[in-house]
Write a protein that holds these residues in place. Structure first.
Motif, short mmCIF file in Angstrom:
data_model
loop_
_atom_site.label_atom_id
_atom_site.label_comp_id
_atom_site.label_asym_id
_atom_site.label_seq_id
_atom_site.Cartn_x
_atom_site.Cartn_y
_atom_site.Cartn_z
N UNK A 166 0.87 -1.18 0.00
CA UNK A 166 0.00 0.00 0.00
C UNK A 166 0.91 1.23 0.00
N UNK A 167 1.16 1.79 -1.20
CA UNK A 167 2.15 2.85 -1.32
C UNK A 167 1.61 4.22 -0.95
N UNK A 196 -3.11 4.97 -7.60
CA UNK A 196 -4.06 5.98 -7.14
C UNK A 196 -4.17 7.20 -8.05
N UNK A 197 -3.33 7.33 -9.06
CA UNK A 197 -3.40 8.52 -9.92
C UNK A 197 -4.38 8.36 -11.07
N UNK A 198 -4.90 7.15 -11.27
CA UNK A 198 -5.76 6.89 -12.43
C UNK A 198 -7.09 6.26 -12.01
N UNK A 199 -8.07 6.46 -12.86
CA UNK A 199 -9.29 5.67 -12.83
C UNK A 199 -9.10 4.51 -13.81
N UNK A 200 -9.43 3.31 -13.37
CA UNK A 200 -9.14 2.11 -14.14
C UNK A 200 -10.45 1.48 -14.64
N UNK A 201 -10.54 1.32 -15.95
CA UNK A 201 -11.75 0.75 -16.55
C UNK A 201 -11.41 -0.55 -17.27
#
Length: 452
Positions: free
Chosen positions: A246-247, A296-301
């Motif tokens: 968990x970075x 955490x920097x992106x939304x992943x689809x």
């Protein structure tokens, strides 16, 4: 045996977890013993038979290979079924990534894609398959998606429901318990001239060690120490990384020893869009291993699954007799040494979150269903233009059954240059049993090593 294990673990997890939902239910997890492979891939062949049924992968080395040798090509008689070029790409467009279409258009006719018979070679040790079964019914994303819990050793979500789960499958995929090897990287000029940087890599995969659990590994995925061997002006540089699970809660720890200053310093910015060292600003840190670090920097689809021509079984590139000058060409690598096959891949699109800064506004990843290895990706700039195209050329290693990269590259379409890592200049075979101990990867140990 594996079906009994899945059921037993599922009952145990459901009994102690209360309102915490498991990743999948027991009936769905049991698909890993029937219609799905142990890692979660579709077991059967495709309708046309161009993708065969999975029958266990390349679990035994070829008879002409001996331990300690660089892997030999298990399919020396294979010849290309056909070659995709700029002139005929429309015949295959629906089975090509946007990045490969662009590469064919921009660099053809020199850039071409020799397509071979599909061989589903990815294989892992039996105890790793058992962990897939256990993880399937226990693993969960943390509330913010920046970590996972109740998982160990390998990919946590063999039956993924979201793009974020697929990316965590790549980040946490099994690559052995430890490994030591030498490798060279380069950033060729437009005309193809290059100078290589040689590094020695030592990995200690705390997360994947047999018998480990999350409480033991102290939020660590792996420890990595990189020693620069050449050129002389960089020799003696050491980079030490503690990769955390968990970075966001506990960021990656990194140190760098500069032979010039003879000091080991913390490197707090070795993450995300920071330039990868020695990449001539052609690759970001989070592109190492195709994608790494906190998501955490992106939304992943999750876009679903596609049948696509991807790099696979790159034993020609891995050959012990192939040297950097055989691989590097102006604009791209020597495509005569490549091998592409038709495989089913998970397609995941990452879109930069509002208010976050990164050089890539959008990224698309193509993830192998048989190994959870990212095989190709595309990186887009802030204006939505395709900027860079990345490939991972992989093999199944023999001394430790594991499917992993032998060579990676990122092509910059604007500068017409590229970064390449995994070049072999007569180096020994990868050592999957170097006998490391965790205390060899502390900052004090790195400092002592640097002074020797």
């Amino acid at each position: 045996m594996r079906k009994q294990l899945v059921t037993g673990v599922a009952i145990m997890v459901l009994a102690v977890s209360g309102n915490v939902a498991a990743a999948v239910g027991v009936p769905e997890a049991q698909k890993l013993n029937s219609e799905l492979t142990p890692v979660g891939a579709t077991r059967q062949a495709n309708a046309s038979g161009t993708i065969p049924e999975w029958t266990g992968g390349l679990s035994q080395p070829p008879a002409n290979w001996e331990p300690g040798q660089v892997e030999v090509n298990p399919f020396p008689e294979d010849a290309p079924l056909f070659v995709i070029t700029r002139d005929n790409l429309d015949l295959y467009r629906n089975k090509l990534t946007d990045g490969h279409i662009r590469m064919l258009e921009q660099y053809g006719p020199d850039f071409f894609m020799p397509v071979y018979q599909t061989r589903r070679t990815a294989a892992f040790p039996e105890h790793v398959y058992d962990k897939f079964s256990e993880n399937a019914v226990s693993a969960e994303l943390l509330d913010n998606g920046n970590g996972v819990r109740d998982t160990i050793m390998t990919s946590p979500f063999p039956i993924p429901k979201t793009g974020l789960e697929v990316i965590w499958n790549h980040i946490l995929r099994y690559r052995g318990e430890e490994i030591s090897f030498r490798s060279a990287s380069a950033t060729p000029q437009v005309n193809g001239s290059f100078n290589q940087v040689v590094n020695k890599y030592d990995y200690y995969f705390a997360y994947s060690r047999l018998g480990a659990d999350l409480a033991d590994i102290d939020n660590k995925i792996f420890y990595l120490k990189t020693d620069t061997i050449a050129p002389s002006n960089l020799a003696g540089t050491i980079t030490l990384v503690h990769e955390t699970l968990d970075q966001v809660r506990s960021p990656r720890l990194a140190w760098r020893y500069d032979a010039g200053s003879r000091r080991l310093r913390r490197s707090p910015n070795l993450a995300y869009e920071t330039d990868l060292p020695n990449s001539s600003s052609l690759r970001s840190v989070d592109q190492k291993d195709m994608y790494n670090g906190a998501p955490n920097q992106y939304n992943w689809e999750l876009k679903g699954k596609r049948e696509i021509f991807v790099p696979y079984n790159a034993y020609k590139l891995h050959d012990a007799d192939v040297r950097p000058e055989d691989v590097i060409r102006a604009g791209h690598i020597n495509q005569k040494l490549t091998r592409y096959e038709l495989h089913r891949v998970w397609v995941v699109e990452a879109t930069l979150r509002t208010g976050i800064s990164h050089i890539y506004a959008r990224r698309t990843f193509y993830v192998d269903e048989d190994s959870w290895q990212i095989l190709a990706s595309e990186e887009y700039d802030a204006e939505g233009n395709l900027w860079r195209v990345s490939e991972a050329h992989n093999i199944s290693y023999y001394s430790e059954p594991v499917f992993w990269t032998t060579m990676e590259m990122t092509y910059d379409l604007k500068s017409r240059r590229y970064y390449i890592d995994g070049l072999d200049d007569g180096f020994p075979a990868y050592d999957f049993t170097p006998g490391f101990r965790g205390n060899q990867f502390t900052a004090s140990a790195a400092r002592r090593a640097a002074r020797r």
